[in-house]
Each structure stands twice: as C-alpha cells, then as structure tokens.
Design an enzyme around this catalytic site. Sequence first.
Site, PDB file in Angstrom:
ATOM      1  N   GLY A 154     -35.378   6.729  81.313  1.00  0.00           N
ATOM      2  CA  GLY A 154     -34.918   7.178  80.002  1.00  0.00           C
ATOM      3  C   GLY A 154     -35.436   6.373  78.830  1.00  0.00           C
ATOM      4  CB  THR A 195     -35.914  11.200  79.622  1.00  0.00           C
ATOM      5  OG1 THR A 195     -35.106  10.737  80.696  1.00  0.00           O
ATOM      6  CG2 THR A 195     -35.220  10.924  78.310  1.00  0.00           C
ATOM      7  CE  LYS A 199     -35.868   9.594  92.134  1.00  0.00           C
ATOM      8  NZ  LYS A 199     -35.702   9.912  90.720  1.00  0.00           N
ATOM      9  CB  ALA A 259     -38.219   5.949  85.938  1.00  0.00           C
ATOM     10  N   GLY A 260     -39.459   6.581  82.977  1.00  0.00           N
ATOM     11  CA  GLY A 260     -39.963   5.874  81.803  1.00  0.00           C
ATOM     12  C   GLY A 260     -41.206   6.468  81.166  1.00  0.00           C
TER      13      GLY A 260
END
Lengths: 347, 255
Positions: free
Chosen positions: B158, B207, B97, B184-185
Amino acid sequence: MSFIETILQKNTLTPDDFAALLSGDAENYLEPMAIRAQEITLRNFGKTIQLYTPIYLANFCDNRCLYCGFNADNDIERKKLSLPELKQEAQVVASSGLKHVLLLTGESRKMSPVSYIAESIKLLREYFSSISIEVYPLSEAEYRMLVESGVDGLTIYQEAYDQDVYRQVHPSGPKSDYFFRLEAPERGAKAGMRNINIGALLGLADWRKEIFSCGRHAKYLQDKFPEVEIGVSLPRLRPHQGNFQPVYTVSDKNIAQIILALRIFLPRSGITISTRESAEFRANLIPLGITRLSAGSSTQVGGRIVQETRPDNSCQFEISDHSSVDEVKLMIQAKGYQPVVKDWMIF
Amino acid sequence: MSDFLEIGGKKISHRLFIGTGKFASFNLMRQVLEKTQCELCTVAVRRVDADQQAENILDYIPKGCRIMANTSGARNADEAVRIARLAQAAGSGNWIKVEIVNDNQYLLPDNLESLKATEILAKEGFVSLVYMSPDLSMGRRLIEAGAAAVMPLGSPIGTNRGLQTRELVEIMASQLKIPIIVDAGLGRPSDVCQCMEIGCAGVLVNTAIAISVDPVATAEAFAQAVKAGRQAYLAGMAEKSKSARASSPLTGFLR
C-alpha cells in the site's frame, strides 16, 4: 512553509507533531490535512468501509457513570437476554446481511458473568464472522477464555483520560478504578485479541488533551503489540436517560480535525464512527479517513425483537443515524466506496 | 503466444496479477480484470461471503481468471494453514497465496512462519505462492519446501513506493529456478516495467490500480508496462554503463 505544512510532508510523526495537528492553529489547515489523510487512508484501506452492528446483551449495572443511561440509579427497565432471545435477535441481525457484531453489557458480574458472555459468543458464532466485545474490563485469563469462545475483537473506551474528570464522572462502582480500565487493552492483547479498539467519550473533558492521550495510548499499544490491529473510536456524548450534559462542546469541525490528526499520526489504525452521529455527517466523514461504521443499530437490550412493547427509556443513549443497513450501504456506495460486511472468519 | 509463465502445471501468458481487496465496487473490479485479460487474481478468504443474500466477490471474477485465495489475517503458520484449508473446502481450488503478517504497522511478512506453512501446504497438495521479504536463502528454502513461486515485496503493502528492494529481487531472479512475482508496493507502471526488465516472472498489483482516479485505464497502463518490461528482458538488453560509449568505437580501425 508553515509548521503544520511541514508536518504534512513527514512519513512518521512525533507526539509533538500529533499535538500540533490537534491544535487550534491547525484549524486553519484542515483542507491540506484532509488531502493528506485521504491519501494515507486510501493507500492503507482502499475504497472500503467496514460495517458492524452492536448487540446489547444486558443493561444491569453496578456503576453510576453520570453520562450513561444504564446508571444504576436510573429507573429504567432492566433486562438480560436469555439465550433463546439472543438467538432471535441474532437471526434478525443476520438477516440484514451483517457479519460483524459488537456485544455489549452493563457492568454486573452477578447478572452478566463472564460465563454468560462466553455462552452468548458461542451461540453467535453460528451467525457471524467476527465477534467483538464491549463489556466491563476483565482479567487476562477471562479475556483468554472469551477469545477461546470465539471473540476476536475488544472495544474498551477509557471514557476520560483526565484522571480528575474520570473520578468525577465515575463516582462509584467498579468502573471507578481508572488503572484497571486503562490497562484492559493490554490484557486483551496478551490474551490473543486480534483487534483492539479504544476511545475517549468526547464531551467529558478537553477534547484536545483527551485525543492526544488516546492517540498516544493507541501508538503505545501498536508498538508493544505489533500483531494486533489497534483502532480508535470517536464516541461523542449523546442524549440519554439522566440529567448529565456534556461539559465540553465538541463540534463537527472538531470531530473532523480529530479524524485527520489521528489518521496522519496513526496511518494503519482503523477509525470508527457509530450511529451516535447523523447519517449526513457520517457520509461527509467517509473520505476523510474513517474505516468503520456501525449500521442498523439499537442500543436497547433485545432492541430488535421487542421494539413494539418496550418502554423507550432503556437505551444506553439515543442514536442519531436510524438508517437501515441497506440505506447505510447505499450511502457508502454513493460516496464511491465499497461497503464491506465481512472481513474475517471464525476458524 | 510462445512466452508464458508456468505455475503448478498451468500456463499463464498475462503476467500482471491483480489483488481485489481495495476496489470501490465489485463491478469496477470486474471491469479491471476483464479489460486487462487478467489470468490470476488474489482474493482474501476473510472477505469471501458465501451467504446467498450478500454479494459474493467470487461471482464478479470473469471466467478465465484463476482465483488464488490468500491467507490475509494469518499471524502464524498454523493460522495460514487453517485458512488455506478453509478456502479449499469452500471451493476456491488448491492455489494459495501464503501471506503471514504479524506486524500491523508495516505489514511486513514473517518469512520463517511462511516457510513452515509452505512445508505443510505443499504436502497437502496446495500450489503455494509465498509472499516474503526478499531473501535469497529463504527463497531456496521455500523451493525445497515445495513453493510453486515466491513473491518478494517491492516495498511495504500500500505504499506505492515502487521496487525499493531491487538489488535483492534481482539476485533472486537470477538465481532461483522458480517464478519470482513481485508483490506489494508497486505504485507506477514504470515500477512493474522495472520488475519485468530484471527478469521477474510477473507482478501483483492492487492498491495502485484500485485507488487511482480511473482504475480501468490505470490497469491497462500497468498491463502494457508489464509487456514492455518482459519484452525488454527477452530481447536481452545490454547492461547499463556509467560512462559514455561511442557508437563508432575510436579503435574500430584496428580490426
């Protein structure tokens, strides 16, 4: 909703908001601040605490910092590790499983020149994944030389942001140059340091003003050098050789408030608590927003290889948490967090 | 199962990928990976401690879950390439990645550096999945450079803010011929469901799972949401309409 509670709803804080969180009024809101700080920390760092340990290279020093055991006027045994001794010390530290180390020296360009620090770093690269330095302030070219030798982090505390206090506690020696020290983090950032850790020595001056300055210094550095991870350490004055006593008391409650305010103002910054603090206090601080702990520390030159025979007055300061690395790891796990010993690689 | 995702010649049927960096323990991470039958997880090279005396994260990843090293910490293409080579030399295979970040406040990726790294890594035989800010043109360039998949962010890492970049990701999903994996997110099962509904090939979550009160149960909820969203996409859901449509049309008698 109170003014403090309004601030806790915000995503981005102004310096005024930060000041409010450091205020006496905010002491009545520590619990809601803690809830907010914990939530921010978990999102940004997860349930992890990074571990490191200091290695003292030498305690020769030209400065007369009133609060420091290495003060040139102190009658202590002066010592500088030879490279074979450093190798022995590194082996002891490496056997504890730690991978991140912080190298320290007193300020003596004659006894601990940059070339000696560079040689030490090259030796330590064989044993560790991340090497940071906490040495006297250097020029940008000197920092670059150390980065090329394998350093990735710079720790340098301003000690006192208040210039009058700074002058009083650093009466002579090269450290009395306030601005050369203040600008050291920027020189380090320009030289390619990946992590920069700043701090104020708590107890020298009014902590509210000091932390306000320190937090703004961190924010300034983060804005100017977005590629660098900026962190803050919270060293509180400890007993040491010499007579200086903290002028300002900084209580445990104050330390907690500082951590919360810093976390909410600087969501992405690492916050370090060293073994200056007790094991119990460090454990209680974990869920509030700290991200790094030192472990298995010695503040003595060669402290891990000559413990038996050395006099005990040559420490920079007395540590409070004497737990072994494994005990610190267990403590972190008991709090529901993962101790992280390796979070970088020299490549 | 006939519906699978193909990356680098490998077939993957579970489309929830899991990041490993934020768990309270390796044991907990393993339970999450096992329970969701996760087939692809990411591991930061910087965290891998091959030293025998320490706990090695790689020992806690179940068989059947492919390990994809990430270049976390890389600030430019050169560093990402060096970290990828390090990962390969350490035996973590050739899936990487590409993650290049030079902004520590928002952790937003540097697309241009990612493109440069992808060009080099593809030539060296790496299967590159590239973390990026969503951008159609950059997606096309990454395909030309040899990316195996692109990983546009839903919102900053996060933040748990969900698919804030929906418009851009939806365009990428409709136009690009390689898998789009939102990374992400993503903070809620409904977020990942939305990603799958609009045609993304998969999602990567860390996360939201790792810091929840019950990570195993949360991960299962995410896995189910991924399946539901995928099924909805395959079923060909009708477009949304702003006005009401009678289920028995008023002019139906005119046929």
